[in-house]
Design a protein around this motif. Structure first.
Motif, PDB file in Angstrom:
ATOM      1  N   TRP A  37       0.923  -1.329   0.075  1.00 34.15           N
ATOM      2  CA  TRP A  37       0.015   0.034   0.021  1.00 34.15           C
ATOM      3  C   TRP A  37       0.864   1.408   0.024  1.00 34.15           C
ATOM      4  CZ3 TRP A  37      -4.462  -0.549  -1.611  1.00 34.15           C
ATOM      5  CH2 TRP A  37      -5.095  -1.822  -1.519  1.00 34.15           C
ATOM      6  N   LEU A  38       1.903   1.163   0.741  1.00 35.50           N
ATOM      7  CA  LEU A  38       2.949   2.261   0.523  1.00 35.50           C
ATOM      8  C   LEU A  38       3.544   2.736  -0.946  1.00 35.50           C
ATOM      9  CD1 LEU A  38       4.519   4.373   2.499  1.00 35.50           C
ATOM     10  CD2 LEU A  38       6.330   2.886   2.402  1.00 35.50           C
ATOM     11  N   ILE A  39       3.710   1.682  -1.595  1.00 36.34           N
ATOM     12  CA  ILE A  39       4.173   1.958  -3.116  1.00 36.34           C
ATOM     13  C   ILE A  39       3.081   2.411  -3.887  1.00 36.34           C
ATOM     14  CG2 ILE A  39       4.815   0.604  -4.988  1.00 36.34           C
ATOM     15  CD1 ILE A  39       6.196  -1.582  -3.409  1.00 36.34           C
ATOM     16  N   PHE A  40       1.591   1.710  -3.720  1.00 35.09           N
ATOM     17  CA  PHE A  40       0.848   2.129  -4.559  1.00 35.09           C
ATOM     18  C   PHE A  40       0.266   3.746  -4.023  1.00 35.09           C
ATOM     19  CE2 PHE A  40       0.292  -2.216  -5.347  1.00 35.09           C
ATOM     20  CZ  PHE A  40       0.350  -2.252  -6.739  1.00 35.09           C
ATOM     21  N   GLY A  41       0.333   3.750  -2.790  1.00 35.05           N
ATOM     22  CA  GLY A  41      -0.362   5.134  -2.028  1.00 35.05           C
ATOM     23  C   GLY A  41       0.617   6.139  -2.552  1.00 35.05           C
ATOM     24  N   LEU A  42       1.878   6.188  -2.295  1.00 33.19           N
ATOM     25  CA  LEU A  42       2.755   7.328  -2.589  1.00 33.19           C
ATOM     26  C   LEU A  42       2.744   7.602  -3.950  1.00 33.19           C
ATOM     27  CD1 LEU A  42       5.821   6.795  -0.067  1.00 33.19           C
ATOM     28  CD2 LEU A  42       4.035   8.650   0.029  1.00 33.19           C
ATOM     29  N   SER A  43       2.684   6.562  -4.913  1.00 32.74           N
ATOM     30  CA  SER A  43       2.849   6.820  -6.398  1.00 32.74           C
ATOM     31  C   SER A  43       1.626   7.473  -6.793  1.00 32.74           C
ATOM     32  CB  SER A  43       2.981   5.417  -7.160  1.00 32.74           C
ATOM     33  OG  SER A  43       4.418   4.724  -6.835  1.00 32.74           O
ATOM     34  N   LEU A  44       0.380   6.938  -6.368  1.00 32.51           N
ATOM     35  CA  LEU A  44      -0.815   7.600  -6.725  1.00 32.51           C
ATOM     36  C   LEU A  44      -1.252   8.945  -6.079  1.00 32.51           C
ATOM     37  CD1 LEU A  44      -3.697   6.994  -8.116  1.00 32.51           C
ATOM     38  CD2 LEU A  44      -4.534   6.026  -5.935  1.00 32.51           C
ATOM     39  N   LEU A  45      -0.858   9.232  -4.994  1.00 31.49           N
ATOM     40  CA  LEU A  45      -0.780  10.452  -4.279  1.00 31.49           C
ATOM     41  C   LEU A  45      -0.199  11.365  -5.151  1.00 31.49           C
ATOM     42  CD1 LEU A  45      -2.058  12.350  -2.362  1.00 31.49           C
ATOM     43  CD2 LEU A  45      -0.120  11.889  -0.739  1.00 31.49           C
ATOM     44  N   GLY A  46       1.265  11.079  -5.293  1.00 32.87           N
ATOM     45  CA  GLY A  46       2.254  12.037  -6.237  1.00 32.87           C
ATOM     46  C   GLY A  46       1.718  12.242  -7.518  1.00 32.87           C
ATOM     47  N   SER A  47       1.253  11.078  -8.235  1.00 32.05           N
ATOM     48  CA  SER A  47       0.704  11.222  -9.497  1.00 32.05           C
ATOM     49  C   SER A  47      -0.556  12.397  -9.540  1.00 32.05           C
ATOM     50  CB  SER A  47       0.434  10.148 -10.187  1.00 32.05           C
ATOM     51  OG  SER A  47      -0.030  10.013 -11.544  1.00 32.05           O
ATOM     52  N   VAL A  48      -1.608  12.109  -8.545  1.00 34.52           N
ATOM     53  CA  VAL A  48      -2.637  13.010  -8.676  1.00 34.52           C
ATOM     54  C   VAL A  48      -2.161  14.366  -8.447  1.00 34.52           C
ATOM     55  CG1 VAL A  48      -4.957  13.204  -7.695  1.00 34.52           C
ATOM     56  CG2 VAL A  48      -4.362  10.888  -8.493  1.00 34.52           C
ATOM     57  N   LEU A  49      -1.525  14.472  -7.465  1.00 36.86           N
ATOM     58  CA  LEU A  49      -1.076  16.055  -7.190  1.00 36.86           C
ATOM     59  C   LEU A  49      -0.470  16.556  -8.402  1.00 36.86           C
ATOM     60  CD1 LEU A  49       0.326  15.674  -3.585  1.00 36.86           C
ATOM     61  CD2 LEU A  49      -1.869  16.584  -4.321  1.00 36.86           C
ATOM     62  N   MET A  50       0.609  15.881  -9.214  1.00 37.05           N
ATOM     63  CA  MET A  50       1.145  16.310 -10.411  1.00 37.05           C
ATOM     64  C   MET A  50       0.105  16.711 -11.326  1.00 37.05           C
ATOM     65  SD  MET A  50       4.241  17.222 -11.421  1.00 37.05           S
ATOM     66  CE  MET A  50       5.286  16.135 -10.745  1.00 37.05           C
ATOM     67  N   ILE A  51      -0.885  15.527 -11.909  1.00 34.83           N
ATOM     68  CA  ILE A  51      -1.876  15.938 -12.583  1.00 34.83           C
ATOM     69  C   ILE A  51      -2.574  17.085 -12.193  1.00 34.83           C
ATOM     70  CG2 ILE A  51      -4.157  14.742 -13.540  1.00 34.83           C
ATOM     71  CD1 ILE A  51      -2.600  12.136 -13.529  1.00 34.83           C
ATOM     72  N   ALA A  52      -3.075  17.452 -10.828  1.00 34.94           N
ATOM     73  CA  ALA A  52      -4.072  18.513 -10.514  1.00 34.94           C
ATOM     74  C   ALA A  52      -3.247  19.835 -10.781  1.00 34.94           C
ATOM     75  CB  ALA A  52      -3.918  18.381  -8.906  1.00 34.94           C
ATOM     76  N   SER A  53      -1.756  19.773 -10.643  1.00 35.14           N
ATOM     77  CA  SER A  53      -0.957  20.961 -11.046  1.00 35.14           C
ATOM     78  C   SER A  53      -1.274  21.207 -12.607  1.00 35.14           C
ATOM     79  CB  SER A  53       0.501  20.676 -10.624  1.00 35.14           C
ATOM     80  OG  SER A  53       1.179  20.051 -11.357  1.00 35.14           O
ATOM     81  N   ILE A  54      -1.214  20.033 -13.355  1.00 33.10           N
ATOM     82  CA  ILE A  54      -1.284  20.309 -14.799  1.00 33.10           C
ATOM     83  C   ILE A  54      -2.692  21.158 -15.119  1.00 33.10           C
ATOM     84  CG2 ILE A  54      -1.487  18.938 -16.723  1.00 33.10           C
ATOM     85  CD1 ILE A  54       0.843  17.025 -15.882  1.00 33.10           C
ATOM     86  N   ALA A  55      -3.765  20.281 -14.505  1.00 34.15           N
ATOM     87  CA  ALA A  55      -5.182  21.064 -14.607  1.00 34.15           C
ATOM     88  C   ALA A  55      -5.131  22.141 -14.300  1.00 34.15           C
ATOM     89  CB  ALA A  55      -6.083  19.900 -13.860  1.00 34.15           C
ATOM     90  N   ARG A  56      -4.735  22.740 -13.235  1.00 31.92           N
ATOM     91  CA  ARG A  56      -4.560  24.059 -12.675  1.00 31.92           C
ATOM     92  C   ARG A  56      -3.921  24.979 -13.976  1.00 31.92           C
ATOM     93  NH1 ARG A  56      -1.648  24.277  -8.178  1.00 31.92           N
ATOM     94  NH2 ARG A  56       0.206  25.114  -9.465  1.00 31.92           N
ATOM     95  N   LYS A  57      -2.817  24.546 -14.440  1.00 35.73           N
ATOM     96  CA  LYS A  57      -2.110  25.306 -15.273  1.00 35.73           C
ATOM     97  C   LYS A  57      -2.908  25.399 -16.574  1.00 35.73           C
ATOM     98  CE  LYS A  57       1.995  27.178 -16.278  1.00 35.73           C
ATOM     99  NZ  LYS A  57       2.512  28.334 -15.613  1.00 35.73           N
ATOM    100  N   ALA A  58      -3.412  24.368 -17.016  1.00 37.15           N
ATOM    101  CA  ALA A  58      -4.398  24.391 -18.090  1.00 37.15           C
ATOM    102  C   ALA A  58      -5.666  25.279 -18.418  1.00 37.15           C
ATOM    103  CB  ALA A  58      -4.964  22.782 -18.519  1.00 37.15           C
ATOM    104  N   TYR A  59      -6.066  25.590 -17.125  1.00 41.42           N
ATOM    105  CA  TYR A  59      -6.979  26.330 -17.114  1.00 41.42           C
ATOM    106  C   TYR A  59      -6.640  27.832 -16.514  1.00 41.42           C
ATOM    107  CZ  TYR A  59      -9.986  22.753 -18.165  1.00 41.42           C
ATOM    108  OH  TYR A  59     -10.792  21.715 -18.911  1.00 41.42           O
ATOM    109  N   SER A  60      -5.357  28.161 -16.374  1.00 44.97           N
ATOM    110  CA  SER A  60      -4.969  29.359 -16.063  1.00 44.97           C
ATOM    111  C   SER A  60      -5.012  30.467 -16.979  1.00 44.97           C
ATOM    112  CB  SER A  60      -3.383  29.173 -15.531  1.00 44.97           C
ATOM    113  OG  SER A  60      -2.877  30.604 -15.304  1.00 44.97           O
ATOM    114  N   LYS A  61      -5.295  31.721 -16.500  1.00 46.80           N
ATOM    115  CA  LYS A  61      -5.494  32.707 -17.437  1.00 46.80           C
ATOM    116  C   LYS A  61      -4.182  33.376 -17.675  1.00 46.80           C
ATOM    117  CE  LYS A  61      -9.815  31.854 -17.886  1.00 46.80           C
ATOM    118  NZ  LYS A  61     -10.149  31.319 -19.152  1.00 46.80           N
ATOM    119  N   LYS A  62      -3.105  32.936 -16.906  1.00 46.63           N
ATOM    120  CA  LYS A  62      -1.753  33.489 -16.967  1.00 46.63           C
ATOM    121  C   LYS A  62      -1.005  33.244 -18.179  1.00 46.63           C
ATOM    122  CE  LYS A  62      -1.892  34.549 -11.823  1.00 46.63           C
ATOM    123  NZ  LYS A  62      -1.282  33.994 -10.488  1.00 46.63           N
ATOM    124  N   LEU A  63      -1.305  32.272 -18.859  1.00 45.65           N
ATOM    125  CA  LEU A  63      -0.288  31.767 -19.858  1.00 45.65           C
ATOM    126  C   LEU A  63      -0.270  32.813 -21.133  1.00 45.65           C
ATOM    127  CD1 LEU A  63      -1.668  28.231 -19.959  1.00 45.65           C
ATOM    128  CD2 LEU A  63       0.257  29.068 -19.230  1.00 45.65           C
TER     129      LEU A  63
END
Length: 153
Positions: A37-63
């Motif tokens: 669960w540590l392997i899957f949990g850390l990988s999943l959490l990190g990936s979802v946070l990284m994807i959230a940062s991509i989503a935030r940037k995709a809808y940012s008006k500052k580009l």
């Protein structure tokens, strides 16, 4: 020879960094632990946070340019497929776990669950392979300043 790197390439670099770090490096480093669960949990959490940062940037008006915006939106669109593959894998694992609860032998249930778990990761693995190919192509286009065909604004 130094080639100019367009700012639009940052979107695809972040996706590739996500794949490299959270789908290859973190699991490889944590593989020696006995807590899966540590392997899957850390990988999943990190990936979802990284994807959230991509989503935030995709809808940012500052580009600054439409090209940057198009590449960030393309990266976000592709990351949504990765999120869907996570959900599919979780659903398959949940169904497998529920079915295997009827197994009376505990050790056999753990063996069967381990095997089922590897098959449940197949959707994620296929999407990762596709993302590596697609994002490598998009990264090359972004570095050349080419607008993605499907994402013209």
């Amino acid at each position: 020879m130094s080639e100019f790197v367009h700012p639009a390439s940052q979107a695809h670099e972040r996706v590739m960094f996500n794949l490299a770090l959270f789908h290859f490096l973190v699991p490889a480093v944590l593989f020696g632990t006995e807590n899966l669960w540590l392997i899957f949990g850390l990988s999943l959490l990190g990936s979802v946070l990284m994807i959230a940062s991509i989503a935030r940037k995709a809808y940012s008006k500052k580009l600054k340019t439409e090209l940057e915006q198009a590449h960030w939106q393309l990266a976000w669109h592709r990351c949504r497929l990765l999120l869907v593959s996570y959900l599919i894998a979780a659903a398959l694992f949940g169904v497998s776990w529920a079915i295997l609860q009827w197994q009376s032998d505990d050790s056999m249930r753990m063996i069967q669950l381990a095997i089922a778990g590897w098959f449940c990761l197949l959707p994620v693995s296929l999407v990762i392979i596709w993302l590596i190919i697609a994002e490598t192509s998009a990264l090359a286009q972004a570095r050349k300043g080419i607008m993605p065909d499907k994402m013209k604004l």
